[in-house]
Scaffold this active site. Structure first.
Site, PDB file in Angstrom:
ATOM      1  N   THR A  65       0.867  -1.187   0.000  1.00 12.35           N
ATOM      2  CA  THR A  65       0.000   0.000   0.000  1.00 12.35           C
ATOM      3  C   THR A  65       0.897   1.228   0.000  1.00 12.35           C
ATOM      4  O   THR A  65       1.889   1.289   0.722  1.00 12.35           O
ATOM      5  CB  THR A  65      -0.942   0.014   1.222  1.00 12.35           C
ATOM      6  N   PHE A  69       1.160   5.174   0.736  1.00 12.51           N
ATOM      7  CA  PHE A  69       0.542   6.226   1.539  1.00 12.51           C
ATOM      8  C   PHE A  69       1.149   7.569   1.156  1.00 12.51           C
ATOM      9  O   PHE A  69       2.324   7.642   0.779  1.00 12.51           O
ATOM     10  CB  PHE A  69       0.827   5.986   3.037  1.00 12.51           C
TER      11      PHE A  69
END
Ligand code: PRE
Length: 398
Positions: free
Chosen positions: A280, A282
């Site tokens: 992921t 960010f």
């Protein structure tokens, strides 16, 4: 306790900020950007493009003459005082900095970093990866994290923007445009999901699992094989907390090993995501942009709209290709205030098209003339253009 959007709004009486979509002519923190550039990146950008920005009456854009040799802004924020001391030093605008993410503020206190979720969430892990000694501040929703930065309750926010399996987190794309924060960095986090249950429970006993929808999507195949019912939760750590407090033996959570430790659950299975490399990305958001450099690989994120016409997106993308600038991400989102464009097609009556905002990340610093020329070129056919941030790429492995 997690911050709620409402509670933060409650503190905002003394501060005014307006949000809106670009074509609504809204004001963003004192600058009105008429159709063209909404530019909020480093001074180098203003040096090149400040003509395109239309200031409103109460605030002027920063120009090169406002900067000292280190790039710090010298004039007072409202431009009405040219000398004298400010009564409250904390209210003074902070100088722009070429930030290496540092865990302490200029006054030596810990950096406060907002994230969505509760302790043990992946977003908290990302915040700690970026700022290892920071004080992390949980927020109930993404929007609360944006507001926490805007209202000076925290210094930064770290929010997920895309996942290698689940794709984009659209809500955060929309919020980036609605708020006037700057992207000052990115963090890539390897997300290894675990199946958690109460102590003594076997995974075969589980009938349902709670987790964040992204996490459930990332474990789709594993959960289907186990025949477990999926239930959405606000964040993965929140799901773990719910299981712990419910005491129900047939209920599990998909969350991190750290969440298991925090909430006293057992890890029943590790690495249950469908794709081994589950990453992921960010974004780190701050009130001030950083000064773009050329000392290391930088990325720039922009958002723009295009006029209707054949090949417009092709032309927009060509401004980067022509200068050998690599694009790392393209995302389109509907323009919510202007969802449909009505085209009068003379003989055939009228047709309706959806209108979009395009978000692009490209691999170049705003201090690189190629990026400046590319954006100057894009401006020729973009109805609206805003630089969301220019920041060092997270190249370190994971
Ligand atoms: O629920 C969490 O733990 C989060 O930090 C949220 C979130 C997300 O929004 O994508 C972050 C990383 C993972 O991809 C799964 C969930």
């Amino acid at each position: 306790m997690a911050l709620k959007a409402n509670s933060i709004w409650g503190c905002s009486k003394a501060l005014h900020f307006h949000v809106g979509v670009p074509d609504s002519g809204s004001r963003f923190c004192g600058l009105r950007f008429v159709n063209k550039w909404e530019c909020c990146c480093a001074p180098v950008v203003f040096a090149q493009f400040h003509r395109a920005i239309t200031p409103v009456e109460d605030e002027k854009p920063i120009t090169p003459s406002d900067l000292d040799s280190s790039g710090a802004i010298q004039r007072s924020q409202n431009n009405t005082e040219s000398s004298g001391f400010h009564k409250d030093l904390n209210l003074l605008p902070k100088p722009l900095s070429v930030t290496e993410p540092s865990s302490s503020s200029s006054d030596g206190s810990k950096v406060r970093v907002a994230y969505q979720g509760i302790p043990g969430a992946y977003s908290e892990a990302a915040a700690l990866k970026a700022y290892p000694k920071s004080e992390t501040v949980p927020c109930e929703q993404f929007e609360a994290a944006f507001k926490a930065v805007e209202l000076w309750l925290v210094d930064k926010a770290v929010l997920p923007i895309e996942n290698s399996v689940g794709g984009s987190i659209h809500r955060n794309y929309d919020l980036l445009l609605r708020h006037r924060l700057h992207i000052v960095g990115e963090v890539q986090l390897v997300v290894n999901h675990c199946l958690l249950g109460l102590p003594g429970v076997q995974k075969e006993e589980l009938k349902r699992v709670f987790s964040h929808p992204q996490a459930l999507a990332q474990c789709e195949m594993t959960l289907s094989k186990l025949g477990i019912i999926r239930v959405s939760a606000d964040d993965t750590a929140g799901a773990a907390q719910m299981v712990a407090s419910s005491g129900e033996r047939d209920t599990g959570a998909v969350a991190s090993a750290r969440a298991a430790k925090i909430y006293g659950l057992n890890v029943l299975a590790e690495k249950i995501q469908d794709d081994d490399d589950n990453i992921t990305r960010f974004l780190i958001l701050a009130r001030e942009p950083i000064i773009a450099g050329t000392d290391r690989p930088y990325k720039t994120s922009i958002v723009f709209t295009l006029e209707e016409g054949p090949g417009m997106l092709f032309k927009a993308l060509a401004v980067f290709a022509l200068r050998n600038i690599n694009l790392t991400k393209i995302e389109s989102r509907p323009q919510r205030k202007r969802p449909l464009r009505v085209v009068d097609d003379s003989n055939k009556g009228s047709a309706k098209y959806f209108d979009y905002l395009f978000y692009i990340d490209f691999e170049a610093s705003m201090a690189d003339p190629r990026a400046q020329f590319a954006l100057g070129h894009l401006q020729e056919f973009a109805g609206f253009l805003r630089v969301l941030g220019c920041y060092p790429m997270d190249t370190g492995l994971l």
